[in-house]
Design an enzyme around this catalytic site. Structure first.
Site, PDB file in Angstrom:
ATOM      1  N   CYS A 202       7.899   2.326   5.937  1.00 54.44           N
ATOM      2  CA  CYS A 202       6.740   2.447   6.834  1.00 54.44           C
ATOM      3  C   CYS A 202       6.543   3.846   7.397  1.00 54.44           C
ATOM      4  CB  CYS A 202       6.873   1.443   7.965  1.00 54.44           C
ATOM      5  SG  CYS A 202       7.086  -0.224   7.347  1.00 54.44           S
TER       6      CYS A 202
ATOM      7  N   THR B 169       0.863  -1.192   0.000  1.00 51.99           N
ATOM      8  CA  THR B 169       0.000   0.000   0.000  1.00 51.99           C
ATOM      9  C   THR B 169       0.898   1.240   0.000  1.00 51.99           C
ATOM     10  OG1 THR B 169      -0.140  -0.131   2.432  1.00 51.99           O
ATOM     11  CG2 THR B 169      -1.958  -1.078   1.194  1.00 51.99           C
TER      12      THR B 169
ATOM     13  N   GLU C  60       0.302  -5.453  11.369  1.00 45.45           N
ATOM     14  CA  GLU C  60       1.599  -6.087  11.649  1.00 45.45           C
ATOM     15  C   GLU C  60       2.567  -5.031  12.187  1.00 45.45           C
ATOM     16  OE1 GLU C  60       2.539  -9.537  11.265  1.00 45.45           O
ATOM     17  OE2 GLU C  60       3.847  -8.399  12.573  1.00 45.45           O
TER      18      GLU C  60
ATOM     19  N   LEU D 288       5.992  -5.692  12.635  1.00 44.11           N
ATOM     20  CA  LEU D 288       7.378  -6.170  12.547  1.00 44.11           C
ATOM     21  C   LEU D 288       8.309  -5.111  11.969  1.00 44.11           C
ATOM     22  CD1 LEU D 288       7.803  -7.039   9.320  1.00 44.11           C
ATOM     23  CD2 LEU D 288       6.534  -9.037  10.092  1.00 44.11           C
TER      24      LEU D 288
ATOM     25  N   ARG E 139      14.391   2.251   0.616  1.00 43.15           N
ATOM     26  CA  ARG E 139      13.274   3.174   0.398  1.00 43.15           C
ATOM     27  C   ARG E 139      13.325   4.337   1.396  1.00 43.15           C
ATOM     28  NH1 ARG E 139       8.474  -1.141   0.094  1.00 43.15           N
ATOM     29  NH2 ARG E 139      10.008  -2.330   1.300  1.00 43.15           N
TER      30      ARG E 139
ATOM     31  N   HIS F  36      17.083   7.811  19.668  1.00 42.12           N
ATOM     32  CA  HIS F  36      18.446   7.912  19.136  1.00 42.12           C
ATOM     33  C   HIS F  36      18.444   8.905  17.972  1.00 42.12           C
ATOM     34  CE1 HIS F  36      22.546   6.443  18.964  1.00 42.12           C
ATOM     35  NE2 HIS F  36      22.451   6.683  17.671  1.00 42.12           N
TER      36      HIS F  36
ATOM     37  N   GLU G  89      11.802  -4.331   9.898  1.00 46.16           N
ATOM     38  CA  GLU G  89      12.752  -4.935   8.975  1.00 46.16           C
ATOM     39  C   GLU G  89      14.054  -5.145   9.736  1.00 46.16           C
ATOM     40  OE1 GLU G  89      13.097  -2.795   5.316  1.00 46.16           O
ATOM     41  OE2 GLU G  89      10.934  -2.631   5.135  1.00 46.16           O
TER      42      GLU G  89
END
Ligand code: UGA
Length: 441
Positions: free
Chosen positions: A263, A86, A151, A153, A331, A254, A155
């Protein structure tokens, strides 16, 4: 139980392999034949630690397979997980064309009761819309239910995050569907994972609010870092002391060159657009987006300042191109802004990344950048060395060796990996993000 997972990107492949490991029979479906061919030949189309082992194990025990045949997979499955992309459209809205196309396809196929489980990050209201498309167009008079299962998660640690999540969010109107999806995730009950059961819109909002909040923490500490530079304070000590307050917490404080990836940039844009669409603007998130763009540009100025403003024909050695370590994903990576701006100003770029070079070459071919084999060869003849991504192999470089091969000992440490005093004592001109570079009295 048989499950179909549609989409074999990070989310789909990790979820498919993870669900197979939970004992399900999973068919991962993708439209792109080439991706399925790669997976069927035993390869993974992107770099993600631990994923190959997980996929291999479940392919070997015959619980995981890959196919382009959506119809056959769906007909065999009780649950269909949607994990298609998406991306942002030009206005920053989530582009739902892949989701929509899948809904039309599913309507033609569903042959029995099915639970559709949406893992793709989709704007509030999308799950209801998917269900309405399928209900309206379905060829057979069967019932379907929909569950929003965002989700979380990351990377680089996606497998661990799938196997040991902080929480599982399930949003649905249907008790029957919720019972089926809870059953799929049963192994997570055994390790006492909290389950948050909500309505559809709430589950959709949880995902955006979580990502936007994390992005806000990063932009907040980046702005504090910039102010620390101006007033002579040390952002690491500030962040550490802030994080000791349990209400604040130490994570995502950080400072660095700005967040990237598939994302945070996309989800902050989509949430801001959602706020505008509903005339309930999320001004904090609008600002986070602006601050993050400015932070990437600020990094360019830091590099330029190390070169006393004169970049033309200077050699710049970039260490790290991926948006963060342990991934080949570039990305929205800060490296892209940095390279574009420096090339525009006439710099010569040398670059190295442990796994992202092939991806980067698609944007910047070898005619524009000299790609190197390791940090030391990249630094050869450089006027400035820049640490862009904090891969482990850049955390403990032999700086004396770097100093021997560079043209000028300038180091821009955009991830604050090194101790400013030690680096200065080695004879480098050094810049970082928000820390004191002077020796304390
Ligand atoms: C992020 C979220 O962390 C996941 O929970 C979520 O599931 C995922 O987005 C998604 O929506 O699918 P990810 O994009 O893989 O995961 O990466 P993060 O580890 O969150 O890092 C994002 C960016 O923030 C990176 O560019 C990283 O360098 C930067 N960052 C992170 C900082 O600059 N400072 C920090 O303290 C932490």
């Amino acid at each position: 139980m048989h499950i179909t997972v549609v989409g074999t990107g990070y989310v789909g492949l990790v979820a498919g392999a993870g669900l197979a490991d939970f004992g399900m029979h999973v068919i991962c479906v993708d439209k792109i034949q080439e991706k399925i061919d790669i997976l069927n030949s035993g390869e993974i189309p992107f770099y993600e630690p631990g994923l190959k082992e997980l996929v291999d194990r479940n392919v070997a025990n015959k619980r995981l397979s890959f196919s382009t045949d959506l119809r056959s997979a769906v007909e065999q499955s009780l649950a269909i997980f949607i994990a298609v992309g998406t991306p942002s459209d030009e206005k920053g809205r989530a582009d739902l064309s892949a989701v929509e196309e899948l809904a039309h396809d599913l309507a033609q196929i569903v042959n029995d009761y099915k639970v559709i489980v949406t893992k793709s990050t989709v704007p509030v209201g999308t799950n209801r819309w998917i269900k309405s498309i399928i209900d309206k167009e379905k060829k057979n008079p069967v019932e379907i239910d929909i569950v929003s299962n965002p989700e979380f998660l990351r990377e680089g640690s996606a497998v661990e995050d799938f196997m040991r999540p902080n929480r599982v969010v399930l949003g649905s109107d249907s008790q029957r569907a919720l019972a089926i999806v809870k059953d799929i995730y049963r192994p997570l009950y055994l390790i006492e994972t909290p389950f948050v059961i909500t309505g559809l819109e709430t589950a959709e909002m949880i995902k955006y609010a979580s990502n936007a909040f994390l992005a806000t923490k990063i932009s907040f500490i980046n702005e504090i870092a910039n102010l620390c530079e101006a007033v002579g304070a040390d952002v690491h000590q500030v962040a550490k002391a802030m994080g000791l307050d349990r209400r604040i917490g130490p994570k995502f404080l950080h400072p660095g060159p700005g967040f990237g990836g598939s994302c945070f940039p996309k989800d902050t844009l989509a949430l801001a657009q959602l706020g505008r669409d509903y005339e309930s603007p999320i001004r904090i998130v609008e600002t986070v987006i602006e601050v993050n763009n400015a932070q990437k540009e600020r990094m360019v100025e830091k590099i330029v300042n190390l070169l006393d403003g004169n970049v033309k024909d200077k050699t710049i050695a970039l260490l790290g191109l991926s948006f963060k370590p342990n991934t080949s994903d570039i990305r929205e990576a800060p490296s892209i802004t940095i390279v574009k701006r420096l090339l525009d100003r006439g710099a010569k770029i040398r670059a190295y990344d442990p796994v992202a070079i092939d991806e980067f070459k698609k944007l910047f071919p070898e005619t524009l950048i000299t790609y190197c084999e390791d940090a030391y060869s990249t630094a050869e003849g450089a006027d400035v060395v820049v640490i862009v991504t904090e891969w482990n192999e850049f955390r403990n470089l032999d700086l004396k060796r770097i100093k021997d091969v560079v043209k000028k000992p300038n180091l821009a440490d955009l991830r604050n990996v090194y101790d400013p005093i030690k680096v200065k004592n080695l004879g480098f001109k050094y810049t970082c993000v928000g820390r004191i570079v002077k020796e304390p009295h």
